[in-house]
Design an enzyme around this catalytic site. Structure first.
Site, short mmCIF file in Angstrom:
data_model
loop_
_atom_site.label_atom_id
_atom_site.label_comp_id
_atom_site.label_asym_id
_atom_site.label_seq_id
_atom_site.Cartn_x
_atom_site.Cartn_y
_atom_site.Cartn_z
N ARG A 46 72.15 55.49 47.56
CA ARG A 46 73.36 54.45 47.41
C ARG A 46 74.47 54.87 46.57
O ARG A 46 75.23 54.21 45.95
CB ARG A 46 72.53 53.16 46.89
CG ARG A 46 71.82 52.49 47.78
CD ARG A 46 70.77 51.43 46.80
NE ARG A 46 69.98 51.84 46.05
CZ ARG A 46 69.17 51.18 45.33
NH1 ARG A 46 69.04 50.19 45.44
NH2 ARG A 46 68.43 52.18 44.20
N HIS A 98 72.92 55.60 37.07
CA HIS A 98 73.13 54.44 37.72
C HIS A 98 72.02 53.36 37.35
O HIS A 98 70.85 53.55 37.36
CB HIS A 98 73.07 54.60 39.43
CG HIS A 98 71.76 54.82 40.00
ND1 HIS A 98 71.14 53.72 40.63
CD2 HIS A 98 71.21 55.84 40.12
CE1 HIS A 98 69.97 54.33 41.01
NE2 HIS A 98 69.89 55.61 40.87
N CYS A 101 68.03 52.37 38.80
CA CYS A 101 67.48 53.54 39.12
C CYS A 101 65.87 53.62 39.24
O CYS A 101 65.19 53.42 38.50
CB CYS A 101 67.84 54.78 38.21
SG CYS A 101 67.49 56.41 38.69
#
Ligand code: CO
Length: 209
Positions: A46, A98, A101
């Site tokens: 992603r 991110h 995670c």
């Protein structure tokens, strides 16, 4: 029939679209790559490096692994950094983590995950370095988010500690190391305030511990 038929079809459409914009695009790329940025990100599907910063092939040199780690003895990551700094002469190194995670989440769990626990041990170290901060944070989501951020900051420090980056600075080269965090929820990339442009600033990273 190839099971990858749909991927190959998408590839043809993508290449045709690029050539339509610039007929010589691939010819120029074939001749040389001269990216200004090295991106060190998570392998998470992603968080696709080029797409989230709108960059074309040739603009970003990329290394990805689970939880965007820069381990002092990881020859794979070190080789990427060496090539990027010494051969490609990138001007910026971006460590991008991110929220959400899976690697960071697994590191916070007590259950066993097999081999990967050895890799995730480095994130547990980050947690340990900052445990005072985690005593105060009670909310599980906040703790998770914060560890994702602190992991990026730690890896920025690790990039700065590599011999190649230190050597680049020593020889007077302009090289900035940045930490960013991406939100899967809204697609927004945020810069963490940890940019390092010289060896004298490295300690500011460790002061955050
Ligand atoms: Co991840």
């Amino acid at each position: 029939m190839s099971e990858l038929k749909h991927l190959l079809a998408k590839n043809r459409a993508w290449a045709a679209g690029i050539k339509q914009e610039d007929p010589d695009f691939f010819k120029k790329l074939f001749a040389q790559q001269a990216p200004e940025y090295l991106w060190i990100g998570c392998a998470d599907s992603r968080v696709p490096a080029n797409q989230i910063v709108g960059m074309l092939p040739g603009e970003l040199f990329v290394h990805r692994n689970i939880a965007n780690m820069v381990i002092h003895s990881d020859l794979n990551c070190l080789s990427v950094i060496q090539y990027a700094v010494e051969v490609l002469a990138v001007k910026h190194i971006i460590v991008c983590g991110h929220y959400g995670c899976g690697g960071v989440k697994a590191a916070m769990e007590t259950e066993e995950h097999g081999l990967i626990d050895n890799w995730l041990g480095h994130i547990r170290d980050v947690y340990r370095f900052h445990r005072q901060e985690f005593y105060v944070l009670q909310d599980a989501e906040e703790r998770f988010d914060r560890l994702c951020e602190l992991n990026v900051i730690e890896q920025v420090g690790n990039v700065c500690s590599t011999t190649f980056v230190k050597q680049a600075w020593k020889s007077g080269r302009q090289l900035s190391v940045h930490g960013c965090i991406y939100s899967i929820k809204d697609g927004i990339l945020t810069e963490l305030d940890v940019t390092i442009t010289g060896p004298e600033q490295i300690s500011s990273i460790y002061r955050q511990k």
